[in-house]
Design a protein around this motif. Structure first.
Motif, PDB file in Angstrom:
ATOM      1  N   THR A   1       6.909   9.838  -7.304  1.00 52.29           N
ATOM      2  CA  THR A   1       7.076   8.044  -7.578  1.00 52.29           C
ATOM      3  C   THR A   1       5.625   8.043  -6.994  1.00 52.29           C
ATOM      4  O   THR A   1       5.176   7.638  -8.155  1.00 52.29           O
ATOM      5  N   THR A   2       5.644   7.089  -6.015  1.00 51.94           N
ATOM      6  CA  THR A   2       4.873   6.631  -5.008  1.00 51.94           C
ATOM      7  C   THR A   2       3.599   7.765  -4.996  1.00 51.94           C
ATOM      8  O   THR A   2       2.730   7.024  -5.252  1.00 51.94           O
ATOM      9  N   GLY A   3       3.651   9.350  -5.006  1.00 55.47           N
ATOM     10  CA  GLY A   3       2.797   9.969  -5.117  1.00 55.47           C
ATOM     11  C   GLY A   3       2.973   9.754  -3.660  1.00 55.47           C
ATOM     12  O   GLY A   3       1.799  11.216  -3.224  1.00 55.47           O
ATOM     13  N   ILE A   4       3.186  10.317  -2.548  1.00 55.91           N
ATOM     14  CA  ILE A   4       2.933   9.918  -1.431  1.00 55.91           C
ATOM     15  C   ILE A   4       3.537  10.907  -0.765  1.00 55.91           C
ATOM     16  O   ILE A   4       3.470  12.107   0.902  1.00 55.91           O
ATOM     17  N   LEU A   5       4.372  11.879  -1.530  1.00 61.65           N
ATOM     18  CA  LEU A   5       5.103  13.592  -1.587  1.00 61.65           C
ATOM     19  C   LEU A   5       4.469  14.281  -2.524  1.00 61.65           C
ATOM     20  O   LEU A   5       4.773  14.125  -3.568  1.00 61.65           O
ATOM     21  N   ASP A   6       4.745  15.491  -1.919  1.00 55.94           N
ATOM     22  CA  ASP A   6       4.424  16.551  -3.049  1.00 55.94           C
ATOM     23  C   ASP A   6       4.976  18.039  -2.703  1.00 55.94           C
ATOM     24  O   ASP A   6       4.690  18.516  -1.656  1.00 55.94           O
ATOM     25  N   PHE A   7       5.587  18.072  -3.003  1.00 58.56           N
ATOM     26  CA  PHE A   7       6.709  19.494  -2.372  1.00 58.56           C
ATOM     27  C   PHE A   7       6.008  20.332  -3.965  1.00 58.56           C
ATOM     28  O   PHE A   7       6.278  21.483  -3.202  1.00 58.56           O
ATOM     29  N   ALA A   8       5.751  19.838  -5.137  1.00 55.49           N
ATOM     30  CA  ALA A   8       5.280  21.340  -5.564  1.00 55.49           C
ATOM     31  C   ALA A   8       4.111  22.376  -5.416  1.00 55.49           C
ATOM     32  O   ALA A   8       4.287  22.901  -5.214  1.00 55.49           O
ATOM     33  N   ARG A   9       3.133  20.988  -5.035  1.00 55.87           N
ATOM     34  CA  ARG A   9       2.361  21.798  -4.374  1.00 55.87           C
ATOM     35  C   ARG A   9       2.003  22.543  -3.103  1.00 55.87           C
ATOM     36  O   ARG A   9       1.234  23.204  -2.261  1.00 55.87           O
TER      37      ARG A   9
ATOM     38  N   ALA B   1       0.781  10.563   4.297  1.00 53.33           N
ATOM     39  CA  ALA B   1       0.550  11.072   5.097  1.00 53.33           C
ATOM     40  C   ALA B   1       0.390   9.922   6.287  1.00 53.33           C
ATOM     41  O   ALA B   1       0.397  10.439   7.895  1.00 53.33           O
ATOM     42  N   ALA B   2       0.309   8.390   6.537  1.00 52.67           N
ATOM     43  CA  ALA B   2      -0.509   7.559   7.305  1.00 52.67           C
ATOM     44  C   ALA B   2       1.109   7.229   7.872  1.00 52.67           C
ATOM     45  O   ALA B   2       1.337   7.300   9.035  1.00 52.67           O
ATOM     46  N   LEU B   3       1.729   7.279   7.609  1.00 51.04           N
ATOM     47  CA  LEU B   3       3.234   7.245   7.812  1.00 51.04           C
ATOM     48  C   LEU B   3       3.730   8.028   8.661  1.00 51.04           C
ATOM     49  O   LEU B   3       4.469   7.855  10.016  1.00 51.04           O
TER      50      LEU B   3
ATOM     51  N   GLY C   1      10.825  -0.369  -6.602  1.00 48.86           N
ATOM     52  CA  GLY C   1      10.362   0.967  -6.457  1.00 48.86           C
ATOM     53  C   GLY C   1       9.673   0.767  -4.982  1.00 48.86           C
ATOM     54  O   GLY C   1       8.723   2.286  -4.750  1.00 48.86           O
ATOM     55  N   SER C   2       8.730   0.097  -4.450  1.00 42.20           N
ATOM     56  CA  SER C   2       7.764  -0.238  -3.858  1.00 42.20           C
ATOM     57  C   SER C   2       8.442   0.153  -2.217  1.00 42.20           C
ATOM     58  O   SER C   2      10.203   0.489  -2.090  1.00 42.20           O
ATOM     59  N   ILE C   3       8.506   0.426  -1.391  1.00 44.56           N
ATOM     60  CA  ILE C   3       9.028   0.314   0.449  1.00 44.56           C
ATOM     61  C   ILE C   3       8.356  -0.496   1.427  1.00 44.56           C
ATOM     62  O   ILE C   3       7.343  -0.319   1.594  1.00 44.56           O
ATOM     63  N   LEU C   4       9.379  -1.383   1.729  1.00 43.02           N
ATOM     64  CA  LEU C   4       9.037  -2.645   2.832  1.00 43.02           C
ATOM     65  C   LEU C   4       9.030  -1.469   3.991  1.00 43.02           C
ATOM     66  O   LEU C   4       9.835  -1.400   4.395  1.00 43.02           O
ATOM     67  N   LEU C   5       7.932  -1.416   4.755  1.00 43.11           N
ATOM     68  CA  LEU C   5       7.733  -0.941   6.140  1.00 43.11           C
ATOM     69  C   LEU C   5       8.337  -1.639   6.971  1.00 43.11           C
ATOM     70  O   LEU C   5       8.482  -2.644   7.357  1.00 43.11           O
ATOM     71  N   PRO C   6       9.040  -1.113   8.370  1.00 39.67           N
ATOM     72  CA  PRO C   6       9.484  -1.810   9.785  1.00 39.67           C
ATOM     73  C   PRO C   6       8.418  -2.549  10.585  1.00 39.67           C
ATOM     74  O   PRO C   6       7.846  -1.955  10.149  1.00 39.67           O
ATOM     75  N   GLN C   7       8.337  -3.773  10.396  1.00 43.91           N
ATOM     76  CA  GLN C   7       7.367  -4.318  11.554  1.00 43.91           C
ATOM     77  C   GLN C   7       7.027  -3.412  12.352  1.00 43.91           C
ATOM     78  O   GLN C   7       5.279  -3.872  12.305  1.00 43.91           O
ATOM     79  N   SER C   8       7.509  -3.186  13.277  1.00 47.24           N
ATOM     80  CA  SER C   8       7.217  -2.188  14.536  1.00 47.24           C
ATOM     81  C   SER C   8       6.519  -1.045  13.831  1.00 47.24           C
ATOM     82  O   SER C   8       4.452  -0.885  14.928  1.00 47.24           O
ATOM     83  N   LEU C   9       5.634  -0.372  12.873  1.00 52.49           N
ATOM     84  CA  LEU C   9       5.297   0.451  12.442  1.00 52.49           C
ATOM     85  C   LEU C   9       3.903  -0.589  11.713  1.00 52.49           C
ATOM     86  O   LEU C   9       3.060  -0.133  12.117  1.00 52.49           O
ATOM     87  N   VAL C  10       3.530  -1.985  11.563  1.00 54.90           N
ATOM     88  CA  VAL C  10       1.697  -2.632  11.035  1.00 54.90           C
ATOM     89  C   VAL C  10       1.258  -2.336  12.351  1.00 54.90           C
ATOM     90  O   VAL C  10       0.049  -2.063  11.752  1.00 54.90           O
ATOM     91  N   PRO C  11       1.108  -2.550  13.467  1.00 61.44           N
ATOM     92  CA  PRO C  11       0.915  -2.289  14.250  1.00 61.44           C
ATOM     93  C   PRO C  11      -0.434  -0.438  13.980  1.00 61.44           C
ATOM     94  O   PRO C  11      -1.330  -0.397  14.583  1.00 61.44           O
ATOM     95  N   TYR C  12       0.409   0.489  13.695  1.00 64.02           N
ATOM     96  CA  TYR C  12       0.067   1.907  13.741  1.00 64.02           C
ATOM     97  C   TYR C  12      -0.485   1.940  12.421  1.00 64.02           C
ATOM     98  O   TYR C  12      -1.330   3.345  12.366  1.00 64.02           O
ATOM     99  N   LEU C  13      -0.403   1.334  11.204  1.00 61.92           N
ATOM    100  CA  LEU C  13      -0.493   0.871  10.199  1.00 61.92           C
ATOM    101  C   LEU C  13      -1.703   0.379   9.563  1.00 61.92           C
ATOM    102  O   LEU C  13      -2.854   1.044   8.467  1.00 61.92           O
ATOM    103  N   GLY C  14      -1.801  -0.379   9.650  1.00 62.70           N
ATOM    104  CA  GLY C  14      -1.936  -1.646   9.187  1.00 62.70           C
ATOM    105  C   GLY C  14      -1.962  -2.105   7.681  1.00 62.70           C
ATOM    106  O   GLY C  14      -2.367  -3.117   7.163  1.00 62.70           O
ATOM    107  N   PHE C  15      -0.708  -1.951   7.131  1.00 65.37           N
ATOM    108  CA  PHE C  15       0.119  -2.600   6.330  1.00 65.37           C
ATOM    109  C   PHE C  15       1.024  -2.522   6.419  1.00 65.37           C
ATOM    110  O   PHE C  15       1.315  -1.884   7.416  1.00 65.37           O
TER     111      PHE C  15
END
Length: 430
Positions: free
Chosen positions: A145-153, A170-172, A405-419
Motif C-alpha cells: 500500500t505504501t509502495g515500499i515493498l514490491d513482490f510482484a516485480r 530500502a532505506a529502512l 496507514g503510516s508507520i511510526l518508526l522507532p526513535q533508535s532508527l532516526v539517526p540512520y534514516l533522517g526521518f
C-alpha cells in the motif's frame, strides 16, 4: 562431527541422547567400523616394522656379497601387503567418516522433550503486545500500500520468494543493518567482517551444512570446483579459523557480519509463501563466538542478550523460548529462539536463533586452542542471528503501524534514516 571413541565409550547414553532428537544410532555398526580401522592400522604398523627389518637384511646381505634375490622378493611382498591394507583402511575410514558426518550433535539434557516448536519451553516475554483500535494489516499489505515493498516485480525477476524494497523501505533495510552492526561492534565488542558469499564444500562441511543439507543450498560451479552460496554468515565466519590453533589469550573470538543469505527452502513449499518470512534471499546480521569450552554456557546467555538488545532498541514485543531436543538444529546442542509478535497473525514468530554447538563444529573444522598444559584442545563455537533484516522489517511495520496507514518508526532508527515516519503514500516524514 563426533569422536567415534567417545560415542562408543558413552554407549547406551549416546543412543539415549540421540534418540531424543529422533536419530537412531546403531552402536554395533560404529563399533565394527572403528574396530576394523584400528585393526588395519595395527596390521600396517606391524608390516612396516617387518618391511624395515627386511630392507636392513637386504642391505646387510648385499654388503656381505650374499644372494639377495629371495630377500628382495620378501620385501616386495611385504610392500604389496602394506598397500593392500592401506587401500582397505582408506575404504573403512571413508565409511566411518561418512557415518560420523551424518550423526547430529548430542542435545543438551536441559532441552525439553519433543520434535516440533509446539514443545518449546517459554523462558520469558518482553514488551507489551501493541493494542490497536483498528484491525491491523499484515506487512505485505502495509508494504504494498505504501509502495515500499514490491513482490510482484521481484517475482517477475526471479520467481516467488523474493522481494524488492524501494524508497523508504530500502532505506529502512539499510538502517536496520547499520543499527545492528553498531550495537554489536560498539556495545557488545564484536569485530565486523566482510566475508565471501561463495564458499567451498569443505567450508560448508565444517559448520554442518554438508553433507546432510545439500538440497537446502544453492550450488554453482566455477571452473573445476563447486562453490555454495552461503545460507548464513555463520559459515564463513566460523571457518575463518578452520585448521588453526587460536592462542588462549585471544579467546573469546567475537565476530559479526552483514551478508545476504541464500536458501532453497527445500521441503518448506506451501509454508509462509506470503511476504518476507521465508525467502530464498535475505539479508542478516550474524554474530559468532569461539570460546573456551568451559565458558560456552555463560557465553550463550551473553549472546542471547546481544540479540535481544536489537529487539529492545526497536521497541518490539517478543518472547524467548528454548527449543525441544527434536527441533534443535543438526549441529546445535542447545538453542534459544527469539520470537517477535506479529499482530496480523496474533502470534509470535521466530526471528532469531542463538545456539551453542559445543565442540561439534570445532571438530569438523579442526579449530583448536591450547590448554594450560600446552596441548591442543578443541574450542566451543556459538552463533546467533542478530538480526535478520527482512523479518525485522516486517515486525517493525506491523507493530508500529498507525490507523492512517503510516508507520511510526522507532526513535533508535532516526539517526540512520533522517526521518521518523513512513507516510501512507510511502514518503518519508520527519
Amino acid at each position: 562431527m563426533h569422536d567415534a571413541r567417545v560415542l562408543i565409550e558413552m554407549g547406551p547414553e549416546a543412543v539415549r541422547r540421540l534418540a531424543r532428537r529422533g536419530y537412531s544410532l546403531d552402536l554395533s555398526v560404529l563399533q565394527n567400523l572403528q574396530s576394523r580401522r584400528n585393526q588395519s592400522i595395527h596390521s600396517i604398523d606391524e608390516l612396516r616394522a617387518e618391511s624395515k627389518r627386511a630392507a636392513s637384511e637386504v642391505q646387510a646381505t648385499a654388503r656381505a656379497g650374499g644372494d639377495i634375490a629371495a630377500l628382495k622378493e620378501t620385501a616386495r611382498k611385504l610392500k604389496e601387503q602394506i598397500n593392500d591394507i592401506e587401500d582397505e583402511l582408506d575404504g573403512v575410514q571413508e565409511e566411518l567418516t561418512t557415518l560420523l558426518l551424518s550423526i547430529p550433535n548430542l542435545p543438551d539434557d536441559r532441552t525439553p522433550e519433543g520434535d516440533s516448536d509446539e514443545f518449546a519451553t517459554e523462558v520469558r516475554r518482553v514488551g507489551a503486545q501493541p493494542a490497536f483500535s483498528f484491525t491491523p494489516k499484515d506487512h505485505v499489505d502495509l508494504g504494498e500500500t505504501t509502495g515500499i515493498l514490491d513482490f510482484a516485480r521481484a517475482t517477475k525477476l526471479s520467481g516467488p520468494r523474493f522481494a524488492v524494497t524501494r524508497g523508504a523501505g530500502a532505506a529502512l533495510e539499510r538502517a536496520l543493518s547499520t543499527l545492528f552492526l553498531d550495537l554489536h561492534t560498539r556495545r557488545h565488542g564484536y569485530v565486523e567482517h566482510s566475508v565471501p558469499y561463495l564458499v567451498s564444500r569443505k567450508t560448508m562441511t565444517g559448520t554442518g551444512q554438508l553433507p546432510k543439507f545439500e538440497a537446502d543450498l544453492f550450488k554453482t560451479s566455477v571452473a573445476d570446483r563447486d562453490l555454495f552460496l552461503i545460507p548464513t554468515a555463520e559459515v564463513p565466519l566460523t571457518n575463518l579459523y578452520a585448521d588453526e590453533i587460536i592462542p588462549a589469550a585471544e579467546l573469546p573470538v567475537a565476530m559479526t557480519a552483514n551478508t545476504p543469505c541464500f536458501r532453497s527452502e527445500a521441503g518448506s513449499y506451501g509454508r509462509d509463501t506470503r511476504g518476507l518470512i521465508r525467502q530464498h534471499q535475505f539479508t542478516k546480521v550474524e554474530i559468532v563466538r569461539i570460546v573456551e569450552p568451559e565458558q560456552a554456557d555463560s557465553e550463550l546467555e551473553n549472546m542471547l542478550g546481544h540479540a535481544e538488545a536489537c529487539l529492545k532498541e526497536l521497541g518490539l514485543a517478543y518472547r524467548v523460548v528454548m527449543l525441544a531436543a527434536g527441533d534443535t538444529g543438526f549441529s546445535a546442542q542447545l538453542t534459544y529462539d527469539l520470537e517477535v509478535w506479529f499482530p496480523s497473525q496474533n502470534t509470535y514468530r521466530e526471528i532469531s536463533s542463538v545456539s551453542s554447538f559445543g565442540s561439534f563444529q570445532a571438530r569438523r573444522a579442526n579449530i583448536r586452542t591450547r590448554g594450560a598444559d600446552g596441548k591442543p584442545k578443541l574450542v566451543a563455537t556459538l552463533n546467533g542471528s542478530g538480526l535478520p533484516i527482512g523479518r525485522t522489517l516486517a515486525a517493525v511495520l506491523e507493530q508500529h503501524q498507525q490507523e492512517d496507514g503510516s508507520i511510526l518508526l522507532p526513535q533508535s532508527l532516526v539517526p540512520y534514516l533522517g526521518f521518523r515516519r513512513i507516510a501512507a503514500d510511502g514518503s518519508p516524514e520527519e
